[in-house]
Structure formats: structure tokens, C-alpha cells
Design a protein around this motif. Structure first.
Motif, PDB file in Angstrom:
ATOM      1  N   GLU A 159     -17.048  32.559  70.752  1.00 30.69           N
ATOM      2  CA  GLU A 159     -15.832  32.301  71.150  1.00 30.69           C
ATOM      3  C   GLU A 159     -14.837  32.335  70.052  1.00 30.69           C
ATOM      4  O   GLU A 159     -13.560  32.938  70.364  1.00 30.69           O
ATOM      5  CB  GLU A 159     -15.746  30.806  71.755  1.00 30.69           C
ATOM      6  N   VAL A 160     -15.101  31.970  68.983  1.00 34.49           N
ATOM      7  CA  VAL A 160     -14.110  32.007  67.660  1.00 34.49           C
ATOM      8  C   VAL A 160     -13.790  33.623  67.528  1.00 34.49           C
ATOM      9  O   VAL A 160     -12.685  34.028  67.392  1.00 34.49           O
ATOM     10  CB  VAL A 160     -14.629  31.401  66.404  1.00 34.49           C
ATOM     11  N   VAL A 161     -14.901  34.653  67.396  1.00 37.81           N
ATOM     12  CA  VAL A 161     -14.591  35.888  67.306  1.00 37.81           C
ATOM     13  C   VAL A 161     -13.913  36.561  68.501  1.00 37.81           C
ATOM     14  O   VAL A 161     -12.830  37.441  68.293  1.00 37.81           O
ATOM     15  CB  VAL A 161     -16.000  36.490  67.365  1.00 37.81           C
ATOM     16  N   ASP A 162     -14.055  36.209  69.638  1.00 34.47           N
ATOM     17  CA  ASP A 162     -13.255  36.417  70.897  1.00 34.47           C
ATOM     18  C   ASP A 162     -11.843  36.181  70.479  1.00 34.47           C
ATOM     19  O   ASP A 162     -10.983  36.924  70.726  1.00 34.47           O
ATOM     20  CB  ASP A 162     -13.495  35.422  71.921  1.00 34.47           C
ATOM     21  N   CYS A 163     -11.689  34.882  70.205  1.00 27.91           N
ATOM     22  CA  CYS A 163     -10.066  34.440  69.798  1.00 27.91           C
ATOM     23  C   CYS A 163      -9.443  35.222  68.565  1.00 27.91           C
ATOM     24  O   CYS A 163      -8.234  35.606  68.893  1.00 27.91           O
ATOM     25  CB  CYS A 163     -10.154  33.044  69.424  1.00 27.91           C
TER      26      CYS A 163
END
Ligand code: PHE
Length: 342
Positions: A118-122
Motif C-alpha cells: 500500500e505504501v509503495v502504491d501511495c
């Protein structure tokens, strides 16, 4: 004993032995015993020499009748036994093609992995690139280029695993900042997730091996406002739109100014609870404007460029995300724990 009696006896012997025979091999033995070259019927035939010429053809015929009868009986029994044996073998070798196959056990992603994704997506959505650096790091990158010279007191705050005087297990992901700045020209926008090491005792919130996500942005006119907006986007994406970010002054040798960042408590949404010690806020990361000294040491003109950096503890934000109370659960590999995260 007369020949006729002997024939009668053979008839009876065959009948009773046929009844007892329960395998093809014992049936074959019976056939040899009766009809074989050294068999009883053959022996009887041989002994006919003692008979009168008149009786001989009569007995010869009787013996031939026996041979036919015995052969027929033995053949019939053999057929039955073969059918039976085949049936038994088919039963024994039966394969149920409709039986559902055993499925291989499929694992589930680790909660750290789910949150990291999720962090990478963000951040990739905000234009960041994901990079990596070595876990066995030079003192030069882990400390020196980050404005932490030998003998600097800030070194004591990080209980370092030293390999030798110049090589360490990286104590944070910040050395990747230095590696990127010394090899690239701005604009730079990277995050670096990875494993870090500190000589810490294991407890509910500490582990000698854990994970951080480093962030670094360098360009012209980068301000603390950009840093705060970026972190707000991250907080809202992970925990919801109602989550605020709060900066508290702090110190890191490689950022100036530096800040600790609090988020609205994700458990009580700011009302105050046990988890946030009734403050409504929880600390999640350290950050700041990249120290101009660090920019210059890494070969980036601090008069032209500025930037910000942050370091997020992955376990910390994962525990907050899922309400995990004890960090040790994340390293035990217990499927009953891990299977809950999908
Ligand atoms: N490296 C710091 C730590 O591990 C965190 C940090 C990263 C602070 C980037 C400021 C900027 O504590």
C-alpha cells in the motif's frame, strides 16, 4: 483293490480336492497329480497290462472318460477362479477418479508485505521511484555522509552491529539517501524499503531486525510544506481521510530542521484512549529537511537545491494498521496469526 474301485476312489478324490482348492496354483498341482505324466490316472492306464485282453478296451474307455471328465471339471474350476482373481485384483487396484485431489497449501502475504504494498502504491502514485540498498553497509554511508562522524554522540543512540571498523549492518535505511545523492542529479524522488539492524533487546515493540521505508525528495524550491503534504497524503491513504499529521521539533544530524511526526490516533480517532495515552496522537516517523551539509558532502549544490527526507518504521505502521499489539507475533511464522491477513 480292483481297477473299478480305484477309478471310483479317484472320482471321489478329485471331487473333494476340487472343493478345497482355493488358488490357481493349487488347482494346477491337482491337475498334475491326476492327469500329469506321473499322475494317478496315467499310472492306472499303465497298470492295465495286468488285465486280460478282453477287459483292457473296456477299462481303457473308462479311463479315457475319466480323463475327459477330469479335464472338463478342472477347466471349469480354473475359469471360475480366474474370474474371481481378476475381480479381486480390480477391486484392490481401484482408483476413484472422482475423489477430490489434495490441494497444495497456499500461504498468505505477511502483514508487513500487505502494508508495504500500500505504501509503495501511495508513493509511486505521487511520482516516487522504489530503490534498494545493501543491508551490509559501509560506515561511510550509514554514518559519515549523514553528518554523523566517528565519535559523534548520535552514534550511541544506534546500537550498531559492527562487522569491522568500516562495515556495519545498516542501522537505518538513510544510507540509501547518501548512495542516491552521490550517484544521481536532482530531481530525486525515491522511497527505499528494507531491513535494518540494531543491537536491541526483543520486546513487544523492539526487534534487532526490523524494516524501514526511507523517503527522499531533492529538487529546486522544496519546502517543509511539501514534506507535510506528502506525509498527509500517506497518512490519509493508509488510515483514512480524518487522520491529521502533527510535527514536533526533533533532532537528526542529517536533517535540519528535523521533526517527529504524529498521526491522529488511529484507534480512537483523536478522542484519547489507552493506546495514545489519552493524547489523541501517536508517533510514527522521523523526518526533516535534508541538512545542506549532507547535500554538499554528497555533491549536490545546496545553494540551488533543497529537499526533505523521512524514515517510517514498517512494523510500527503495520501494527497500527491491523491493531497488532505485540511485534513478536510478526516474526514467529505462526500460520494461525498470519492467515488472518488477506
Ligand atoms: N533514519 C532515522 C532513524 O532511523 C529516521 C529519519 C529518516 C529521520 C530520514 C529523518 C530523515 O531514526
Amino acid at each position: 483293490m480292483g481297477m473299478l474301485d480305484e477309478l471310483k476312489r479317484l472320482d471321489q478324490e478329485l471331487d473333494s480336492e476340487l472343493k478345497q482348492t482355493d488358488s490357481l496354483s493349487s488347482l494346477e498341482a491337482l491337475r498334475v497329480k491326476m492327469l500329469g505324466k506321473k499322475g494317478q490316472l496315467t499310472a492306472l492306464l499303465r497298470s492295465m497290462g495286468s488285465l486280460s485282453a478282453e477287459d483292457r478296451p473296456k477299462f481303457g474307455q473308462l479311463i479315457n472318460e475319466r480323463r475327459e471328465r477330469f479335464t472338463a471339471l478342472l477347466d471349469e474350476k480354473q475359469k471360475k477362479m480366474q474370474a474371481l482373481e481378476q475381480e479381486m485384483r480390480l477391486k484392490a487396484e481401484q482408483v476413484d477418479v472422482t475423489e477430490p485431489r489434495r490441494l497444495p497449501e497456499v500461504g498468505t502475504p505477511h502483514p508487513n508485505t500487505l502494508v508495504l504494498n500500500e505504501v509503495v502504491d501511495c508513493f509511486t502514485g505521487l511520482g516516487f521511484e522504489v530503490v534498494e540498498g545493501p543491508e551490509v553497509e559501509l560506515d561511510h554511508y550509514n554514518f559519515e555522509l549523514l553528518n554523523i562522524p566517528k565519535n559523534h554522540p548520535a552514534r550511541d543512540a544506534q546500537d550498531t552491529f559492527y562487522i569491522d571498523d568500516n562495515v556495519v549492518l545498516r542501522t537505518h535505511t538513510s544510507p540509501v539517501q547518501a548512495r542516491i545523492m552521490t550517484t544521481r542529479k536532482p530531481p530525486i524522488r525515491i522511497i527505499c524499503p528494507g531491513r535494518v539492524y540494531r543491537a536491541d533487546e526483543v520486546d513487544a515493540t523492539h526487534s534487532p531486525v526490523f524494516h524501514q521505508i526511507e523517503g527522499l525528495v531533492i529538487d529546486e524550491n522544496i519546502s517543509m510544506g511539501d514534506l507535510k503534504a506528502t506525509l498527509a497524503a500517506f497518512a490519509n491513504r493508509l488510515y483514512g481521510k480524518d487522520i491529521d499529521v502533527r510535527f514536533r521539533p526533533s533532532f537528526f544530524p542529517f536533517t535540519e530542521p528535523s521533526a517527529e511526526v504524529d498521526l491522529t490516533c488511529v484507534s480512537c480517532r483523536g478522542k484519547g484512549c489507552r493506546m495514545c495515552k489519552n493524547t489523541g496522537w501517536i508517533e510514527v516517523l522521523g523526518c526533516g529537511m535534508v541538512n545542506p551539509r549532507v547535500l554538499d558532502m554528497c555533491g549536490i549544490d545546496s545553494k540551488k537545491y533543497s529537499g526533505f527526507a523521512f524514515g517510517i518504521g514498517l512494523e510500527r505502521i503495520t501494527m497500527l494498521r491491523y491493531g497488532i499489539q505485540d511485534m513478536r507475533l510478526m516474526y514467529e511464522g505462526d500460520m494461525r496469526f498470519l492467515r488472518q491477513f488477506r
